[in-house]
Design a protein around this motif. Structure first.
Motif, PDB file in Angstrom:
ATOM      1  N   ASP A 104       1.804  13.889   1.065  1.00  8.20           N
ATOM      2  CA  ASP A 104       2.202  13.722   2.466  1.00  8.20           C
ATOM      3  C   ASP A 104       3.230  12.605   2.618  1.00  8.20           C
ATOM      4  OD1 ASP A 104       0.541  15.742   3.352  1.00  8.20           O
ATOM      5  OD2 ASP A 104      -1.158  14.385   3.667  1.00  8.20           O
ATOM      6  N   LEU A 105       3.001  11.489   1.926  1.00 12.06           N
ATOM      7  CA  LEU A 105       3.948  10.383   2.013  1.00 12.06           C
ATOM      8  C   LEU A 105       5.270  10.761   1.345  1.00 12.06           C
ATOM      9  CD1 LEU A 105       4.410   7.520   3.006  1.00 12.06           C
ATOM     10  CD2 LEU A 105       3.579   6.701   0.814  1.00 12.06           C
ATOM     11  N   LEU A 106       5.198  11.477   0.238  1.00 11.25           N
ATOM     12  CA  LEU A 106       6.421  11.935  -0.425  1.00 11.25           C
ATOM     13  C   LEU A 106       7.224  12.848   0.503  1.00 11.25           C
ATOM     14  CD1 LEU A 106       8.179  12.075  -2.961  1.00 11.25           C
ATOM     15  CD2 LEU A 106       6.778  14.012  -3.689  1.00 11.25           C
ATOM     16  N   ASP A 107       6.527  13.768   1.178  1.00 15.06           N
ATOM     17  CA  ASP A 107       7.183  14.669   2.120  1.00 15.06           C
ATOM     18  C   ASP A 107       7.813  13.885   3.276  1.00 15.06           C
ATOM     19  OD1 ASP A 107       7.776  17.334   3.220  1.00 15.06           O
ATOM     20  OD2 ASP A 107       6.312  16.760   4.761  1.00 15.06           O
ATOM     21  N   GLU A 108       7.081  12.897   3.794  1.00 14.62           N
ATOM     22  CA  GLU A 108       7.603  12.065   4.892  1.00 14.62           C
ATOM     23  C   GLU A 108       8.854  11.307   4.465  1.00 14.62           C
ATOM     24  OE1 GLU A 108       6.378   7.913   7.069  1.00 14.62           O
ATOM     25  OE2 GLU A 108       4.755   9.233   6.406  1.00 14.62           O
ATOM     26  N   HIS A 166       0.839  -1.205   0.000  1.00 16.71           N
ATOM     27  CA  HIS A 166       0.000   0.000   0.000  1.00 16.71           C
ATOM     28  C   HIS A 166       0.873   1.254   0.000  1.00 16.71           C
ATOM     29  CE1 HIS A 166      -3.237   2.735   0.817  1.00 16.71           C
ATOM     30  NE2 HIS A 166      -2.622   3.152   1.911  1.00 16.71           N
ATOM     31  N   ARG A 167       1.920   1.257   0.833  1.00 17.80           N
ATOM     32  CA  ARG A 167       2.806   2.419   0.870  1.00 17.80           C
ATOM     33  C   ARG A 167       3.525   2.619  -0.469  1.00 17.80           C
ATOM     34  NH1 ARG A 167       3.971   4.733   5.811  1.00 17.80           N
ATOM     35  NH2 ARG A 167       6.074   5.299   5.154  1.00 17.80           N
ATOM     36  N   VAL A 168       3.903   1.525  -1.110  1.00 15.25           N
ATOM     37  CA  VAL A 168       4.554   1.628  -2.425  1.00 15.25           C
ATOM     38  C   VAL A 168       3.571   2.170  -3.450  1.00 15.25           C
ATOM     39  CG1 VAL A 168       5.509   0.265  -4.324  1.00 15.25           C
ATOM     40  CG2 VAL A 168       6.320  -0.095  -1.999  1.00 15.25           C
ATOM     41  N   SER A 169       2.320   1.727  -3.377  1.00 15.43           N
ATOM     42  CA  SER A 169       1.328   2.208  -4.343  1.00 15.43           C
ATOM     43  C   SER A 169       1.088   3.708  -4.184  1.00 15.43           C
ATOM     44  CB  SER A 169       0.021   1.441  -4.194  1.00 15.43           C
ATOM     45  OG  SER A 169      -0.656   1.817  -3.012  1.00 15.43           O
ATOM     46  N   LEU A 170       1.267   4.234  -2.976  1.00 14.25           N
ATOM     47  CA  LEU A 170       1.108   5.672  -2.771  1.00 14.25           C
ATOM     48  C   LEU A 170       2.257   6.471  -3.370  1.00 14.25           C
ATOM     49  CD1 LEU A 170      -0.205   5.754   0.906  1.00 14.25           C
ATOM     50  CD2 LEU A 170      -1.518   6.031  -1.202  1.00 14.25           C
ATOM     51  N   LEU A 171       3.377   5.821  -3.662  1.00 14.57           N
ATOM     52  CA  LEU A 171       4.518   6.514  -4.249  1.00 14.57           C
ATOM     53  C   LEU A 171       4.597   6.371  -5.764  1.00 14.57           C
ATOM     54  CD1 LEU A 171       7.265   5.688  -1.617  1.00 14.57           C
ATOM     55  CD2 LEU A 171       6.173   7.889  -2.016  1.00 14.57           C
TER      56      LEU A 171
END
Length: 94
Positions: A66-70, A53-58
């Motif tokens: 937000d995930l890119l910033d994190e 899921h985290r990979v799909s957000l990237l």
């Protein structure tokens, strides 16, 4: 003599029924190992789904700012003014 041989054979097979490589004790031990392996499999499967899921957000077609910033802050070891960093047990930011 016959009953003694029969009793000896019965004791031999009873012992191996309980203590043998494929006996009841081995069966119980293997059943416990299977349960533990299934719990571990479920845990790893959940971790894998979370990572997927985290990979799909990237992905470029669905980029979560937000995930890119994190991830950028974690990679560059930067924080913004007024921010507080809380570390996990493994030293990674939450």
């Amino acid at each position: 003599m016959g009953p003694l041989i029969g009793l000896t054979l019965a004791c031999y097979f009873a012992y191996h029924l309980v203590e043998g490589d494929r006996g009841l004790i081995a069966w119980v031990r293997l059943t416990q190992q299977i349960r533990a392996a299934k719990v571990e499999q479920a845990r790893v499967h959940e971790e894998r789904l979370e990572a997927a899921h985290r990979v799909s957000l990237l992905r470029p077609e669905h980029l979560d700012p937000d995930l890119l910033d994190e991830q950028a802050r974690a990679a560059l070891n930067l924080i913004g003014p007024g921010e507080v960093v809380i570390l996990n047990n493994d030293g990674q930011p939450k």
